[in-house]
Motif scaffolding. Structure first.
Motif, PDB file in Angstrom:
ATOM      1  N   ALA A 305       0.857  -1.194   0.000  1.00 27.04           N
ATOM      2  CA  ALA A 305       0.000   0.000   0.000  1.00 27.04           C
ATOM      3  C   ALA A 305       0.888   1.237   0.000  1.00 27.04           C
ATOM      4  O   ALA A 305       1.928   1.258   0.655  1.00 27.04           O
ATOM      5  CB  ALA A 305      -0.889   0.002   1.248  1.00 27.04           C
ATOM      6  N   PRO A 308      -0.002   7.023   2.686  1.00 30.76           N
ATOM      7  CA  PRO A 308      -1.284   7.710   2.460  1.00 30.76           C
ATOM      8  C   PRO A 308      -1.140   9.168   2.030  1.00 30.76           C
ATOM      9  O   PRO A 308      -2.002   9.695   1.338  1.00 30.76           O
ATOM     10  CB  PRO A 308      -1.995   7.596   3.815  1.00 30.76           C
ATOM     11  N   SER A 341      -6.499   2.273  -8.294  1.00 35.59           N
ATOM     12  CA  SER A 341      -6.752   1.677  -6.970  1.00 35.59           C
ATOM     13  C   SER A 341      -7.190   2.808  -6.042  1.00 35.59           C
ATOM     14  O   SER A 341      -6.809   3.973  -6.239  1.00 35.59           O
ATOM     15  CB  SER A 341      -5.510   0.964  -6.433  1.00 35.59           C
ATOM     16  N   ARG A 342      -8.022   2.469  -5.041  1.00 34.38           N
ATOM     17  CA  ARG A 342      -8.525   3.507  -4.136  1.00 34.38           C
ATOM     18  C   ARG A 342      -7.358   4.278  -3.523  1.00 34.38           C
ATOM     19  O   ARG A 342      -7.331   5.503  -3.520  1.00 34.38           O
ATOM     20  CB  ARG A 342      -9.357   2.896  -2.988  1.00 34.38           C
ATOM     21  N   GLN A 343      -6.391   3.507  -2.984  1.00 36.18           N
ATOM     22  CA  GLN A 343      -5.332   4.142  -2.200  1.00 36.18           C
ATOM     23  C   GLN A 343      -4.339   4.918  -3.055  1.00 36.18           C
ATOM     24  O   GLN A 343      -3.965   6.035  -2.718  1.00 36.18           O
ATOM     25  CB  GLN A 343      -4.597   3.095  -1.381  1.00 36.18           C
ATOM     26  N   ASN A 344      -3.891   4.317  -4.154  1.00 37.56           N
ATOM     27  CA  ASN A 344      -2.891   5.023  -4.962  1.00 37.56           C
ATOM     28  C   ASN A 344      -3.407   6.372  -5.426  1.00 37.56           C
ATOM     29  O   ASN A 344      -2.736   7.396  -5.289  1.00 37.56           O
ATOM     30  CB  ASN A 344      -2.485   4.221  -6.196  1.00 37.56           C
ATOM     31  N   ALA A 347      -3.737   9.101  -2.690  1.00 39.79           N
ATOM     32  CA  ALA A 347      -2.452   9.657  -2.261  1.00 39.79           C
ATOM     33  C   ALA A 347      -1.831  10.504  -3.370  1.00 39.79           C
ATOM     34  O   ALA A 347      -1.306  11.597  -3.117  1.00 39.79           O
ATOM     35  CB  ALA A 347      -1.505   8.514  -1.875  1.00 39.79           C
TER      36      ALA A 347
END
Lengths: 443, 268
Positions: A305, A308, A341-344, A347
């Motif tokens: 991951a 953030p 992707s949600r996280q990439n 951020a």
């Protein structure tokens, strides 16, 4: 820019010793016994603002779901077209319900020496835009031992390893697939050297999805150090079950075509491709576009991951800007990592809004899919085409952009002159790279 | 054009079957009566890792991180860049994933997949060392020590700062043993730094030349099974010099027509 480079160099060549500032610093610290102190290393890292000479990208081309060669990619970028299709790659059981960026199988030819899907992609790329002939000329001009190869890949020939494991014979590999180059990551580089005649140093960089961006950095260092006179930088990854089912297991694959930076995004679409670039010193290709910098960093946060707040990515950007001694606003396009992707994307959107406000940006992964180890080189090629053709690519697949980046995210292709651009690549392991690219007249 | 690259080796580490660190290796070298341990390294400490990360990470990562930590020692690793090189990667993990994909692809373990990236050790090291510096992960075949050393030396030259080089490979598993044999676990790490005149300790001087490399074996013939059994054990002759053996010149292949010529000596 030339002025700032000269000023910076002067700052770092001290007291007529011929030493760089860093060497002088080490000497001083050695004298006072603090050589191994952390403050010293940190200060050194921060102060190492030694801009390196840009290198020329004398030739470049790619194959991806958008097609083969530069013209096919330019047409797709201008039209804002996606190359994604419903998943029809299913060598073992029903296809995963998702979309993929597949290179048209009808364009692939058997690869001599060792026929794998990855090698077929590389052969197809070599055949585009006269790349093979330009490489042959570099080999004869420089000498085969003065041409190096840096290949970035994440899965190499694992697609063929998977075939072999589906028909193990009493726990042993089938005879027709008992070639070591199928099973270790450097296999494709060994094959490519044999196929092209490259006899210089050969490296495989495998840092997941930043691999072929970081390959540009190593390639430039080989030229700077005088180890090679030309460097073939390649990025290649083929479709395979490992990545489709692996990302699926991590719940990172969207069932629909991927939607980079869309508020509804639900993961990536896996793609495949091969991208090639021939690096030379500027004197050997003065009219060619330039690699100004390759900034690299580590997140030090999590294996799969991103940080953030995009801390590692910010450091890669800062390293790139330091290396080319240019401010952020000198760049007029950013090719984002933007995997969907949600996280990439969260951020990256925050990082871009904060560190690169107002600069037009897009992710091309909605067009090509995420080509993983090939993505760094493929997106470098797309960025070079954007600079050359004067078109800023669209974020295909994004309908409702994340508010943080909405103001600068391109949703349709924009024809306009571009001089310099950045390209981000981030990978598992928290591995980050930021390429700075420029037209020859803007370097 | 011939460039000479220089570096001092300011730290080193080793993990091998039955030998947990360089001090244990030095003891072993001094005792001609001891046989060479073979097989797997029992349990690399990798004490720098957070316990939760250590629990999830595979043996291959533990092995690489343990040697990296030894080479860095008490220094602050926070801004030291690193080149990790493994010829074959985590062979047991690859074998397990390929086996699952052949039988029941939907059952691939997400943890196994996340650790299947070749830079798993580099990523874990950046976390364990809290280092945001650039880290690379190379795979350059059985003779990867040449390209890996060259890449690390270029980093030392470009940054004028220390650079960690970690070479590691783990014993093979399953059908992969047919084509990428690796009979023992072995990892070695060297902390390279710019040379400072008059500084004692091991030093490297490297050049890239045309030609074919000759075979170089460790001085201590008992080490031959490691040397031929694991690509990372190509570092053994360098570790012998770090532990006081006489200066030597090595040639290691970089590609089909080039080699790295390396002179390594211990300056008293």
């Amino acid at each position: 820019m030339a002025t700032s480079v000269r000023r910076s160099r002067a700052r770092w060549t001290l007291r007529g010793t011929g030493w760089t500032g860093a060497e002088q610093c080490i000497h001083d610290r050695q004298q006072d016994g603090s050589f191994q102190g952390s403050l010293y290393f940190r200060a050194l890292a921060d102060d190492l603002a030694v801009p390196s000479t840009p290198v020329a990208i004398a030739a470049y081309t790619a194959v991806s779901a958008l097609g083969a060669g530069r013209a096919a990619h330019v047409a797709a970028l201008r039209a804002g077209r996606s190359g994604l299709r419903r998943n029809d790659y299913a060598p073992n059981g029903p296809p995963l319900p998702c979309w993929i960026g597949r290179v048209d199988d009808r364009s692939l030819r058997p690869a001599p020496g060792l026929d794998t899907r990855l090698h077929r992609l590389l052969i197809l790329a070599l055949a585009q835009d006269g790349f093979s002939a330009l490489l042959t000329r570099a080999l004869s001009d420089c000498g085969a031992t003065r041409v190096a190869l840096v290949l970035g890949t994440s899965t190499a020939n694992i697609e063929t390893s998977e075939q072999a494991y589906r028909r193990l014979d009493h726990g042993h590999l089938p005879r027709d697939l008992a070639d070591a180059r199928v099973y270790h990551l450097h296999g494709p580089a060994e094959w490519l050297c044999a196929h092209t005649g490259i006899a210089g140093p050969a490296f495989t960089v495998s840092t997941a999805c930043s691999a072929s961006a970081k390959a540009f950095g190593l390639g430039a260092r080989l030229l700077h150090a005088g180890i090679a006179d030309a460097v073939l930088v390649a990025g290649a990854d083929s479709l395979c079950s490992s990545t489709l089912y692996g990302f699926n297991a991590l719940q990172l694959v969207d069932a629909a075509p991927c939607r980079p930076f869309d508020v509804q995004r639900a993961g990536l679409s896996i793609g495949e491709g091969a991208a090639l670039a021939l690096l030379r010193r500027i004197a050997d290709a003065p009219a060619a576009p330039r690699l100004l910098a390759c900034g690299e960093s580590s997140d030090a946060h999590h294996l799969s991951a991103p940080h953030p707040e995009g801390l590692g990515a910010t450091r890669a950007l800062q390293a790139a800007l330091r290396e080319c001694a240019l401010p952020a606003h000198a760049f007029d396009y950013i090719n984002l990592h933007g995997t969907a992707s949600r996280q990439n994307d969260a951020a990256e959107a925050a990082l871009v809004a904060q560190a690169l406000p107002g600069i037009s940006a897009s992710s091309t992964k909605g067009a090509t899919g995420h080509t993983l180890g090939a993505a760094g080189a493929l997106e470098a090629v797309l960025t070079l085409l954007a600079l050359h053709e004067g078109v800023a690519p669209a974020t295909v697949g994004c309908a409702s952009p994340e508010p943080a980046i909405a103001a600068q995210l391109l949703r349709t292709p924009q024809p306009r002159a571009l001089r310099r651009a950045l390209s981000f690549s981030f990978g598992f392991g928290g591995s980050n790279a930021c390429l700075a690219l420029a037209r020859a007249d803007a370097a | 054009m011939s460039t000479t690259l220089h570096a001092a080796i300011i730290g080193w580490g080793l993990c091998a079957p039955g030998l947990d660190d360089a001090a244990a290796f030095a003891d072993w070298l001094r005792d001609p009566a001891r046989a060479l341990p073979l097989g797997r390294h029992a349990n690399a400490a990798a004490a720098r890792m957070a316990p939760s990360e250590r629990r999830r990470a595979p043996h291959a990562v533990h092995l690489a991180l343990e040697t990296a930590a030894q080479a860095v020692g008490a220094r602050d690793a926070a801004s030291i860049g690193a080149v990790f090189c493994s010829a074959f990667g985590d062979l047991p993990n690859t074998d397990a994933i390929l086996g699952t994909l052949a039988q029941a692809p939907e059952q691939v373990s997400p943890t196994r997949f996340a650790h299947s990236v070749h830079n798993a050790a580099a990523g874990h090291w950046s976390m364990a060392a809290a280092s945001h510096a650039a880290m690379s992960a190379l795979a350059c075949g059985r003779e990867g020590i040449g390209p890996a050393l060259l890449a690390a030396l270029l980093e030392v030259q470009a940054s004028a700062a220390p650079q960690l080089l970690v070479l590691s490979d783990v014993a093979d598993a399953g059908a992969l043993a047919d084509v990428v044999p690796c009979s023992v676990d072995f990892a070695a790490a060297l902390l390279l730094a710019p040379v400072v005149d008059g500084q004692p300790g091991p030093r490297l001087q490297a050049q890239v030349e045309d030609g074919q490399a000759s075979a170089d074996a460790p001085r201590d013939a008992r080490l031959q099974p490691w040397y031929t059994g694991n690509p990372a054990a190509r570092a053994l002759p360098l570790l012998e010099i770090c532990l006081g053996a006489a200066a030597r010149r090595f040639t290691w292949p970089l590609g089909s027509g080039t080699l790295l010529t390396l002179h390594c000596e211990y300056r008293p």
